[in-house]
Design a protein around this motif. Structure first.
Motif, PDB file in Angstrom:
ATOM      1  N   ALA A   1       0.830  -1.202   0.000  1.00  0.00           N
ATOM      2  CA  ALA A   1       0.000   0.000   0.000  1.00  0.00           C
ATOM      3  C   ALA A   1       0.869   1.259   0.000  1.00  0.00           C
ATOM      4  O   ALA A   1       0.526   2.264  -0.641  1.00  0.00           O
ATOM      5  N   LYS A   2       1.996   1.208   0.704  1.00  0.00           N
ATOM      6  CA  LYS A   2       2.888   2.365   0.758  1.00  0.00           C
ATOM      7  C   LYS A   2       3.623   2.566  -0.560  1.00  0.00           C
ATOM      8  O   LYS A   2       3.733   3.684  -1.069  1.00  0.00           O
ATOM      9  N   VAL A   3       4.124   1.473  -1.131  1.00  0.00           N
ATOM     10  CA  VAL A   3       4.872   1.578  -2.387  1.00  0.00           C
ATOM     11  C   VAL A   3       3.952   1.941  -3.546  1.00  0.00           C
ATOM     12  O   VAL A   3       4.344   2.647  -4.480  1.00  0.00           O
ATOM     13  N   ALA A   4       2.709   1.476  -3.481  1.00  0.00           N
ATOM     14  CA  ALA A   4       1.754   1.694  -4.580  1.00  0.00           C
ATOM     15  C   ALA A   4       1.495   3.171  -4.850  1.00  0.00           C
ATOM     16  O   ALA A   4       1.168   3.554  -5.978  1.00  0.00           O
ATOM     17  N   GLU A   5       1.629   4.005  -3.843  1.00  0.00           N
ATOM     18  CA  GLU A   5       1.352   5.431  -3.997  1.00  0.00           C
ATOM     19  C   GLU A   5       2.599   6.230  -4.338  1.00  0.00           C
ATOM     20  O   GLU A   5       2.552   7.457  -4.409  1.00  0.00           O
ATOM     21  N   SER A   6       3.698   5.566  -4.582  1.00  0.00           N
ATOM     22  CA  SER A   6       4.976   6.261  -4.722  1.00  0.00           C
ATOM     23  C   SER A   6       5.305   6.642  -6.156  1.00  0.00           C
ATOM     24  O   SER A   6       4.853   6.014  -7.114  1.00  0.00           O
ATOM     25  N   LYS A   7       6.135   7.663  -6.288  1.00  0.00           N
ATOM     26  CA  LYS A   7       6.679   8.049  -7.587  1.00  0.00           C
ATOM     27  C   LYS A   7       7.624   6.966  -8.086  1.00  0.00           C
ATOM     28  O   LYS A   7       7.766   6.760  -9.303  1.00  0.00           O
ATOM     29  N   LEU A   8       8.267   6.279  -7.174  1.00  0.00           N
ATOM     30  CA  LEU A   8       9.170   5.182  -7.510  1.00  0.00           C
ATOM     31  C   LEU A   8       8.470   4.157  -8.400  1.00  0.00           C
ATOM     32  O   LEU A   8       8.976   3.777  -9.463  1.00  0.00           O
ATOM     33  N   LEU A   9       7.293   3.714  -7.995  1.00  0.00           N
ATOM     34  CA  LEU A   9       6.551   2.722  -8.769  1.00  0.00           C
ATOM     35  C   LEU A   9       6.106   3.301 -10.110  1.00  0.00           C
ATOM     36  O   LEU A   9       6.240   2.647 -11.151  1.00  0.00           O
ATOM     37  N   LYS A  10       5.599   4.514 -10.105  1.00  0.00           N
ATOM     38  CA  LYS A  10       5.128   5.135 -11.347  1.00  0.00           C
ATOM     39  C   LYS A  10       6.259   5.240 -12.363  1.00  0.00           C
ATOM     40  O   LYS A  10       6.091   4.912 -13.555  1.00  0.00           O
ATOM     41  N   ASP A  11       7.427   5.687 -11.903  1.00  0.00           N
ATOM     42  CA  ASP A  11       8.571   5.827 -12.806  1.00  0.00           C
ATOM     43  C   ASP A  11       8.991   4.470 -13.374  1.00  0.00           C
ATOM     44  O   ASP A  11       9.344   4.361 -14.557  1.00  0.00           O
ATOM     45  N   LEU A  12       8.953   3.448 -12.535  1.00  0.00           N
ATOM     46  CA  LEU A  12       9.341   2.117 -12.991  1.00  0.00           C
ATOM     47  C   LEU A  12       8.363   1.575 -14.030  1.00  0.00           C
ATOM     48  O   LEU A  12       8.779   0.993 -15.037  1.00  0.00           O
ATOM     49  N   ILE A  13       7.090   1.750 -13.795  1.00  0.00           N
ATOM     50  CA  ILE A  13       6.083   1.266 -14.745  1.00  0.00           C
ATOM     51  C   ILE A  13       6.248   1.976 -16.087  1.00  0.00           C
ATOM     52  O   ILE A  13       6.215   1.349 -17.150  1.00  0.00           O
ATOM     53  N   ASP A  14       6.455   3.295 -16.054  1.00  0.00           N
ATOM     54  CA  ASP A  14       6.653   4.052 -17.289  1.00  0.00           C
ATOM     55  C   ASP A  14       7.881   3.549 -18.051  1.00  0.00           C
ATOM     56  O   ASP A  14       7.899   3.513 -19.282  1.00  0.00           O
ATOM     57  N   LEU A  15       8.893   3.136 -17.306  1.00  0.00           N
ATOM     58  CA  LEU A  15      10.144   2.692 -17.901  1.00  0.00           C
ATOM     59  C   LEU A  15      10.057   1.268 -18.448  1.00  0.00           C
ATOM     60  O   LEU A  15      10.578   0.963 -19.524  1.00  0.00           O
ATOM     61  N   LEU A  16       9.380   0.391 -17.711  1.00  0.00           N
ATOM     62  CA  LEU A  16       9.389  -1.037 -18.043  1.00  0.00           C
ATOM     63  C   LEU A  16       8.250  -1.480 -18.950  1.00  0.00           C
ATOM     64  O   LEU A  16       8.401  -2.444 -19.713  1.00  0.00           O
ATOM     65  N   GLU A  17       7.121  -0.822 -18.861  1.00  0.00           N
ATOM     66  CA  GLU A  17       5.925  -1.292 -19.573  1.00  0.00           C
ATOM     67  C   GLU A  17       6.118  -1.432 -21.082  1.00  0.00           C
ATOM     68  O   GLU A  17       5.632  -2.400 -21.680  1.00  0.00           O
ATOM     69  N   PRO A  18       6.839  -0.528 -21.749  1.00  0.00           N
ATOM     70  CA  PRO A  18       6.979  -0.661 -23.205  1.00  0.00           C
ATOM     71  C   PRO A  18       7.767  -1.898 -23.653  1.00  0.00           C
ATOM     72  O   PRO A  18       7.677  -2.293 -24.821  1.00  0.00           O
ATOM     73  N   ILE A  19       8.523  -2.533 -22.766  1.00  0.00           N
ATOM     74  CA  ILE A  19       9.408  -3.618 -23.185  1.00  0.00           C
ATOM     75  C   ILE A  19       8.689  -4.960 -23.320  1.00  0.00           C
ATOM     76  O   ILE A  19       9.110  -5.825 -24.080  1.00  0.00           O
ATOM     77  N   LYS A  20       7.598  -5.170 -22.609  1.00  0.00           N
ATOM     78  CA  LYS A  20       6.795  -6.392 -22.749  1.00  0.00           C
ATOM     79  C   LYS A  20       7.583  -7.655 -22.367  1.00  0.00           C
ATOM     80  O   LYS A  20       7.842  -8.533 -23.190  1.00  0.00           O
TER      81      LYS A  20
END
Length: 253
Positions: free
Chosen positions: A17-36
């Motif tokens: 719950a704590k990590v889910a609201e973080s910029k850390l997670l958002k930045d990682l998803i933006d970075l990793l999602e395009p690679i599939k």
């Protein structure tokens, strides 16, 4: 009264719950999602049932798995306890010590290696030849080692850091030169020069690395659980690697 397994799972959910609201997670998803990616392989996690950092690192892994829709997740660390294994399997993660080095599998795998020992990282990169590593910034693995010791002890990591720095090779040098004073022609002195090192660039499978550092939120509750974290893309010399095998890598704590 809750049993230990339920208590541990609830602790994990609290970390999520704590990590889910973080910029850390958002930045990682933006970075990793395009690679599939097709799978995530987690190594050197530590013991989430007993270690503060490991439980937060597992929380991030769980969130990444969900956000990236990854169905195949395997984990291994020799320090895993029975409680750790039960927790991971309850999350539908497999606990497996076998490392697959089929290039088709390796090239589509995200290796999640938070705070992996550098000796293990050296052997892992050399033997498995990964492309994607989410873990420590590979260019800071020298620590306090001199360049000479870094190359002697961890030649793969040293070569990777050398290529990342874009350092040019120079003629071999013994580290010393004689400097004569024009004003005092009779005197001369030995001046130390850093030796020029010969990196095994022709022997490694990579030609460089692209590194994106991941900045953790300031004053975060997970403290240094994600310090030095980076997304490392190791650039291969030859994408048509024909090696097909299965091997076991020993991960030492």
């Amino acid at each position: 009264m809750s049993d230990p397994a339920t208590t541990l799972l609830n602790r994990l959910k609290g970390r999520e719950a704590k990590v889910a609201e973080s910029k850390l997670l958002k930045d990682l998803i933006d970075l990793l999602e395009p690679i599939k990616f097709n799978r995530i392989r987690c190594l050197a996690l530590g013991s989430p049932s007993t270690e503060f950092q490991a439980l937060y690192q597992l929380a991030l892994l769980k969130l990444l798995t969900d956000k990236l829709s990854i169905d195949s997740v395997t984990c291994y660390d020799p320090v895993f306890t029975d409680s750790d294994t039960q927790l991971l399997e309850g999350l539908r993660f497999s606990v497996d010590s076998m490392e697959l080095d089929d290039p088709a599998i390796v090239s589509s795998t995200l290796y999640y290696m938070p705070h992996a020992p550098r000796s293990f990282t050296e052997t892992f990169i050399k033997d498995i030849q990964p492309t994607y590593i989410l873990g420590n910034d590979l260019t800071v693995t020298a620590g306090s080692l001199s360049k000479v010791k870094f190359l002697e002890q961890l030649p793969t990591l040293a070569t990777l850091s050398h290529l990342a720095a874009g350092e040019d090779q120079k003629p071999k040098d013994d580290g010393f030169s004689v400097v004569s004073s024009r004003r005092r022609k009779k005197s001369s002195k030995l001046v130390y020069k850093e030796p020029v090192l010969e990196y095994p660039v022709d022997e490694v499978y990579f030609r460089g690395v692209e590194i994106t550092r991941i900045t953790s939120d300031s004053d975060s509750p997970w403290k240094d659980s994600f310090s030095d974290m980076a997304f490392n893309i190791i650039l291969r010399k030859n994408l048509q690697d024909t090696k097909e095998a299965c091997t076991t890598i020993e991960l030492t704590a």
